[in-house]
Design an enzyme around this catalytic site. Structure first.
Site, PDB file in Angstrom:
ATOM      1  N   THR A  27       0.844  -1.203   0.000  1.00 31.74           N
ATOM      2  CA  THR A  27       0.000   0.000   0.000  1.00 31.74           C
ATOM      3  C   THR A  27       0.880   1.255   0.000  1.00 31.74           C
ATOM      4  O   THR A  27       0.605   2.212  -0.721  1.00 31.74           O
ATOM      5  CB  THR A  27      -0.918  -0.013   1.250  1.00 31.74           C
ATOM      6  OG1 THR A  27      -1.645  -1.237   1.238  1.00 31.74           O
ATOM      7  CG2 THR A  27      -1.871   1.148   1.265  1.00 31.74           C
ATOM      8  N   HIS A  67       2.193   1.736  -3.377  1.00 25.55           N
ATOM      9  CA  HIS A  67       1.171   2.333  -4.259  1.00 25.55           C
ATOM     10  C   HIS A  67       1.081   3.845  -4.038  1.00 25.55           C
ATOM     11  O   HIS A  67       0.997   4.612  -4.986  1.00 25.55           O
ATOM     12  CB  HIS A  67      -0.204   1.712  -3.996  1.00 25.55           C
ATOM     13  CG  HIS A  67      -0.346   0.315  -4.518  1.00 25.55           C
ATOM     14  ND1 HIS A  67       0.088  -0.052  -5.773  1.00 25.55           N
ATOM     15  CD2 HIS A  67      -0.882  -0.807  -3.976  1.00 25.55           C
ATOM     16  CE1 HIS A  67      -0.160  -1.340  -5.960  1.00 25.55           C
ATOM     17  NE2 HIS A  67      -0.744  -1.827  -4.889  1.00 25.55           N
TER      18      HIS A  67
HETATM   19  N1  NAD Z   1      -7.729  -7.438   1.991  1.00 31.05           N
HETATM   20  C1  NAD Z   1      -6.930  -6.611   2.649  1.00 31.05           C
HETATM   21  O1  NAD Z   1      -7.324  -5.920   3.590  1.00 31.05           O
HETATM   22  C2  NAD Z   1      -5.507  -6.535   2.262  1.00 31.05           C
HETATM   23  C3  NAD Z   1      -4.516  -6.229   3.205  1.00 31.05           C
HETATM   24  C4  NAD Z   1      -3.181  -6.238   2.808  1.00 31.05           C
HETATM   25  C5  NAD Z   1      -2.851  -6.526   1.488  1.00 31.05           C
HETATM   26  N2  NAD Z   1      -3.867  -6.774   0.595  1.00 31.05           N
HETATM   27  C6  NAD Z   1      -3.585  -7.156  -0.793  1.00 31.05           C
HETATM   28  O2  NAD Z   1      -3.157  -8.506  -0.763  1.00 31.05           O
HETATM   29  C7  NAD Z   1      -2.235  -8.737  -1.834  1.00 31.05           C
HETATM   30  C8  NAD Z   1      -0.951  -9.315  -1.272  1.00 31.05           C
HETATM   31  O3  NAD Z   1      -0.268  -8.411  -0.441  1.00 31.05           O
HETATM   32  P1  NAD Z   1       1.317  -8.530  -0.287  1.00 31.05           P
HETATM   33  O4  NAD Z   1       1.743  -7.422   0.610  1.00 31.05           O
HETATM   34  O5  NAD Z   1       1.713  -9.914   0.053  1.00 31.05           O
HETATM   35  O6  NAD Z   1       1.712  -8.144  -1.793  1.00 31.05           O
HETATM   36  P2  NAD Z   1       2.897  -8.639  -2.768  1.00 31.05           P
HETATM   37  O7  NAD Z   1       2.726  -7.851  -4.010  1.00 31.05           O
HETATM   38  O8  NAD Z   1       4.193  -8.584  -2.050  1.00 31.05           O
HETATM   39  O9  NAD Z   1       2.534 -10.177  -3.035  1.00 31.05           O
HETATM   40  C9  NAD Z   1       1.884 -10.655  -4.161  1.00 31.05           C
HETATM   41  C10 NAD Z   1       2.662 -11.857  -4.631  1.00 31.05           C
HETATM   42  O10 NAD Z   1       1.950 -12.517  -5.689  1.00 31.05           O
HETATM   43  C11 NAD Z   1       2.917 -13.010  -6.588  1.00 31.05           C
HETATM   44  N3  NAD Z   1       2.252 -13.306  -7.868  1.00 31.05           N
HETATM   45  C12 NAD Z   1       2.002 -12.464  -8.908  1.00 31.05           C
HETATM   46  N4  NAD Z   1       1.360 -13.119  -9.894  1.00 31.05           N
HETATM   47  C13 NAD Z   1       1.177 -14.394  -9.477  1.00 31.05           C
HETATM   48  C14 NAD Z   1       0.568 -15.548 -10.052  1.00 31.05           C
HETATM   49  N5  NAD Z   1       0.010 -15.517 -11.247  1.00 31.05           N
HETATM   50  N6  NAD Z   1       0.587 -16.692  -9.326  1.00 31.05           N
HETATM   51  C15 NAD Z   1       1.164 -16.741  -8.103  1.00 31.05           C
HETATM   52  N7  NAD Z   1       1.757 -15.673  -7.514  1.00 31.05           N
HETATM   53  C16 NAD Z   1       1.760 -14.512  -8.193  1.00 31.05           C
HETATM   54  C17 NAD Z   1       3.994 -11.928  -6.634  1.00 31.05           C
HETATM   55  O11 NAD Z   1       5.232 -12.425  -7.099  1.00 31.05           O
HETATM   56  C18 NAD Z   1       4.051 -11.495  -5.180  1.00 31.05           C
HETATM   57  O12 NAD Z   1       5.045 -12.197  -4.448  1.00 31.05           O
HETATM   58  C19 NAD Z   1      -2.079  -7.391  -2.542  1.00 31.05           C
HETATM   59  O13 NAD Z   1      -2.993  -7.352  -3.633  1.00 31.05           O
HETATM   60  C20 NAD Z   1      -2.487  -6.401  -1.482  1.00 31.05           C
HETATM   61  O14 NAD Z   1      -2.945  -5.193  -2.038  1.00 31.05           O
HETATM   62  C21 NAD Z   1      -5.166  -6.811   0.956  1.00 31.05           C
HETATM   63 ZN    ZN Z   2       0.285  -2.796   5.201  1.00 33.94          ZN
END
Ligand code: NAD
Ligand code: ZN
Ligand code: ZN
Length: 339
Positions: free
Chosen positions: A39, A42
């Site tokens: 975040t 972003h």
């Molecule tokens: N719901 C919520 O409240 C909440 C809270 C925190 C983060 N998020 C979201 O959750 C997600 C994960 O967060 P993060 O901090 O771990 O982010 P991140 O970007 O570090 O992790 C995403 C991972 O997915 C991998 N990836 C990309 N394409 C892929 C595919 N096709 N198959 C398998 N893996 C793939 C990437 O290499 C990366 O390691 C993000 O979209 C973030 O915005 C949501």
């Molecule tokens: Zn966070």
């Protein structure tokens, strides 16, 4: 004491912290460590610019020690070790009145809509505080917020012991979901495209694969004697993953969407009818998830240290953002706010 001020255009300026004296219902915290997450990256790239007042102080994954308390604050005193659940709900909207204040219609996220923790002294509402046990180091405690996200997701996914969970995306949140689900007694398969993260997950005892090398739906079918996964977590935010997620669950299996998508992804809705699937969204956390996260972390049940791949001073925040941008050999970077 210093603070990192985001001035837009992918620039931070480090300067003297401007402490805000806590008024009624507030506390001031001497911030120890603060994690940087997707975040923040972003925001750095210009997202949600309409929600920021520049110069903006980011940061919402933190640990620290109470410095002073405002009037009418009960149960907290200077010296208490704390972390903050960075949500400020309105208390009056239909979601709040229904008891879902973490998804308040007017939710203010502290660190976006309000100044965050990347400053030496930080003033927040006392209702956001969670107490840290002595057994949990302040460095590890900065990971409580993302662990609480994972606890919420696993709870929303109703993961039970002995179940098979497929996690797509092995960033900090996906890996933590895998670890929390395993701690609950689930069998887990994690799919992640970044080789460093695949290897790290394996080192932490997670069965991890790269979807560029193996056919994940075939593997899930193999591992579950053809049944499919009990629960699937989509934590990658990629359209490729959203496209396959509905092919993974068993009949009446569950999908939990945690990821946030830049564009609405294409999803195979036919499978919902075909296998009577259930889809749940999961957003941030509730107080119980923070308490669970603190308990797991303090009990030493999660290899938190291994997920921290760097600790930098405030002045090197831009460098940390660039490192996260490149991906590669990085998981969670912390800022040592008092360094
Ligand atoms: N719901 C919520 O409240 C909440 C809270 C925190 C983060 N998020 C979201 O959750 C997600 C994960 O967060 P993060 O901090 O771990 O982010 P991140 O970007 O570090 O992790 C995403 C991972 O997915 C991998 N990836 C990309 N394409 C892929 C595919 N096709 N198959 C398998 N893996 C793939 C990437 O290499 C990366 O390691 C993000 O979209 C973030 O915005 C949501
Ligand atoms: Zn966070
Ligand atoms: Zn509300």
């Amino acid at each position: 004491m210093q603070a990192a001020f985001f001035s837009g255009n992918q620039k931070f300026e480090t300067g003297p912290c401007v402490p805000v004296a806590p008024v009624e219902g507030q506390v001031q915290i001497r911030v120890a460590f603060c994690g940087i997450c997707g975040t923040d990256l972003h925001l750095f790239h210009g997202a949600m610019a309409n929600r920021l007042t520049l110069p903006h102080v980011m940061g919402h994954e933190m640990s620290g020690v109470i410095e002073s308390v405002g009037a009418a604050v009960q149960g907290w005193k200077p010296g208490d070790r704390v972390t903050v659940r960075p949500l400020d709900p309105c208390g009056q909207c239909p979601a709040c009145l229904a008891g879902h204040s973490h998804i308040c219609h007017n939710l203010k996220f502290i660190g976006i809509d309000r100044p965050g923790a990347l400053q030496g002294l930080w003033t927040v509402p006392a209702h956001t505080l969670h107490r840290l046990p002595e057994s949990l180091g302040l460095r590890e405690a900065a990971m409580v917020e993302p662990i609480a996200v994972a606890c919420h997701d696993v709870r929303m996914g109703e993961v039970a012991a002995g179940e098979f969970a497929a996690v797509i995306g092995g960033g900090p949140i996906g890996i933590l979901i895998a670890l929390v689900a395993q701690a609950r007694g689930a069998r887990v398969l994690l799919a992640e495209v970044n080789e460093f993260r695949v290897k790290l997950a394996r080192d932490l005892g997670i069965d991890a694969v790269n979807p560029r090398e193996v056919d994940v739906p075939v593997l899930v079918a193999e591992r579950t004697a053809g049944a499919g996964a009990d629960v699937v977590f989509e934590v990658s935010g990629s359209s490729a993953a959203a496209a396959i997620m509905t092919s993974l669950p068993r009949t009446r299996g569950r999908i939990v969407v945690v990821a946030i998508y830049g564009e609405p992804p294409k999803i195979d809705l036919f499978r919902f009818f075909w296998r009577e699937l259930k889809l749940a969204g999961a957003r941030v956390y509730e107080p119980v998830d923070f308490e669970h996260a603190i308990e797991l972390a303090a009990a030493g049940r999660l290899p938190i240290d291994r997920l921290i791949t760097g600790v930098l001073p405030l002045g090197r925040l831009e460098e940390a953002m660039r490192q996260m941008e490149r991906g590669g050999d990085c998981m969670k970077i912390l800022v040592d706010v008092q360094a």
